[in-house]
Design a protein around this motif. Structure first.
Motif, mmCIF file in Angstrom:
data_model
loop_
_atom_site.group_PDB
_atom_site.id
_atom_site.type_symbol
_atom_site.label_atom_id
_atom_site.label_comp_id
_atom_site.label_asym_id
_atom_site.label_seq_id
_atom_site.Cartn_x
_atom_site.Cartn_y
_atom_site.Cartn_z
ATOM 1 N N LEU A 1 0.738 -1.085 0.049
ATOM 2 C CA LEU A 1 -0.121 -0.022 -0.082
ATOM 3 C C LEU A 1 0.812 1.200 -0.034
ATOM 4 O O LEU A 1 0.546 2.390 -0.769
ATOM 5 N N LYS A 2 2.030 1.172 0.870
ATOM 6 C CA LYS A 2 2.722 2.193 1.048
ATOM 7 C C LYS A 2 3.620 2.685 -0.510
ATOM 8 O O LYS A 2 3.709 3.851 -1.009
ATOM 9 N N SER A 3 3.907 1.660 -1.103
ATOM 10 C CA SER A 3 4.701 1.758 -2.221
ATOM 11 C C SER A 3 3.839 2.263 -3.441
ATOM 12 O O SER A 3 4.051 3.065 -4.300
ATOM 13 N N GLU A 4 2.637 1.585 -3.583
ATOM 14 C CA GLU A 4 1.559 2.129 -4.360
ATOM 15 C C GLU A 4 1.223 3.751 -4.380
ATOM 16 O O GLU A 4 1.029 4.333 -5.227
ATOM 17 N N ALA A 5 1.025 4.076 -3.098
ATOM 18 C CA ALA A 5 0.749 5.325 -2.942
ATOM 19 C C ALA A 5 1.982 6.330 -3.354
ATOM 20 O O ALA A 5 1.589 7.364 -3.947
ATOM 21 N N LYS A 6 3.115 5.999 -3.057
ATOM 22 C CA LYS A 6 4.156 6.729 -3.450
ATOM 23 C C LYS A 6 4.541 6.606 -4.903
ATOM 24 O O LYS A 6 4.735 7.784 -5.423
ATOM 25 N N ALA A 7 4.011 5.560 -5.641
ATOM 26 C CA ALA A 7 4.113 5.584 -7.043
ATOM 27 C C ALA A 7 2.610 6.520 -7.575
ATOM 28 O O ALA A 7 3.121 7.187 -8.564
ATOM 29 N N MET A 8 1.897 6.499 -6.842
ATOM 30 C CA MET A 8 0.748 7.396 -7.427
ATOM 31 C C MET A 8 1.006 8.895 -7.254
ATOM 32 O O MET A 8 0.739 9.582 -8.050
ATOM 33 N N LYS A 9 1.862 9.323 -6.257
ATOM 34 C CA LYS A 9 2.143 10.791 -5.971
ATOM 35 C C LYS A 9 3.323 11.041 -6.968
ATOM 36 O O LYS A 9 3.012 12.130 -7.577
ATOM 37 N N GLU A 10 4.212 10.053 -7.325
ATOM 38 C CA GLU A 10 5.072 10.372 -8.362
ATOM 39 C C GLU A 10 4.567 10.625 -9.806
ATOM 40 O O GLU A 10 4.846 11.162 -10.589
ATOM 41 N N ASP A 11 3.703 9.666 -10.049
ATOM 42 C CA ASP A 11 2.850 9.815 -11.445
ATOM 43 C C ASP A 11 2.207 11.039 -11.396
ATOM 44 O O ASP A 11 2.039 11.608 -12.530
ATOM 45 N N LYS A 12 1.541 11.470 -10.371
ATOM 46 C CA LYS A 12 0.718 12.711 -10.614
ATOM 47 C C LYS A 12 1.621 14.019 -10.909
ATOM 48 O O LYS A 12 1.272 14.909 -11.428
ATOM 49 N N GLY A 13 2.954 13.816 -9.964
ATOM 50 C CA GLY A 13 3.834 14.939 -10.624
ATOM 51 C C GLY A 13 4.443 14.750 -11.818
ATOM 52 O O GLY A 13 4.981 15.756 -12.302
ATOM 53 N N ASP A 14 4.649 13.835 -12.526
ATOM 54 C CA ASP A 14 5.089 13.334 -13.698
ATOM 55 C C ASP A 14 4.084 13.714 -14.972
ATOM 56 O O ASP A 14 4.247 13.813 -16.185
ATOM 57 N N LYS A 15 2.922 14.281 -14.897
ATOM 58 C CA LYS A 15 1.852 14.467 -15.715
ATOM 59 C C LYS A 15 2.204 15.798 -16.481
ATOM 60 O O LYS A 15 1.842 15.653 -17.733
ATOM 61 N N SER A 16 2.982 16.594 -16.219
ATOM 62 C CA SER A 16 3.552 17.713 -16.933
ATOM 63 C C SER A 16 4.406 17.548 -18.011
ATOM 64 O O SER A 16 4.539 18.296 -19.178
ATOM 65 N N SER A 17 5.228 16.395 -17.895
ATOM 66 C CA SER A 17 6.123 16.028 -18.973
ATOM 67 C C SER A 17 5.379 15.506 -20.042
ATOM 68 O O SER A 17 4.435 14.799 -19.943
ATOM 69 N N ALA A 18 5.933 15.423 -21.129
ATOM 70 C CA ALA A 18 5.610 14.915 -22.465
ATOM 71 C C ALA A 18 5.474 13.476 -22.424
ATOM 72 O O ALA A 18 6.688 12.948 -21.783
ATOM 73 N N PRO A 19 4.877 12.797 -22.853
ATOM 74 C CA PRO A 19 5.069 11.344 -23.086
ATOM 75 C C PRO A 19 6.183 10.818 -23.917
ATOM 76 O O PRO A 19 6.512 11.448 -24.926
ATOM 77 N N ALA A 20 6.757 9.750 -23.572
ATOM 78 C CA ALA A 20 8.059 9.582 -24.186
ATOM 79 C C ALA A 20 7.485 8.615 -25.649
ATOM 80 O O ALA A 20 6.416 8.185 -25.620
ATOM 81 N N ASP A 21 8.361 8.555 -26.612
ATOM 82 C CA ASP A 21 8.147 8.045 -27.773
ATOM 83 C C ASP A 21 8.295 6.478 -27.757
ATOM 84 O O ASP A 21 9.058 6.184 -26.892
#
Length: 97
Positions: A41-61
């Protein structure tokens, strides 16, 4: 009615009832399972927070068809569970355009 205070005798009584209900053999397994669930649960919550912060970057090819370095990656059964991870080969796109 009860006063809302839990003291040492009450905690000891609760522990005795839990040991009688579940048995001394199952308690370590239950605690281990609970700890593993909390880590996941802790690692999934951390991954969700990191994904939320990475939304502004462009998706990789997507990788090029001849790029062998991205053809193999490791898939884990559960976050933090390295005993069941194994390398896999990504499927290639065989459709014609």
């Amino acid at each position: 009615m009860f006063g809302g205070k839990i003291g040492t005798p009450e905690i000891i009584l609760i522990l005795v009832v839990v040991i009688l209900l579940f048995g001394a053999k199952k308690l370590p397994d239950m605690a281990r399972s609970l700890g593993k669930s909390a880590r996941i649960l802790k690692s999934e919550a951390k991954a969700m927070k990191e994904d939320k912060g990475d939304k502004s970057s462009a998706p990789a090819d997507p990788p090029a068809p001849g790029d062998e370095s991205s053809a193999q990656r490791t898939i884990q059964a559960a976050p933090g569970d390295v005993t069941s991870s194994r390398p896999v080969t990504e499927p290639t796109d065989t459709t014609k355009r």
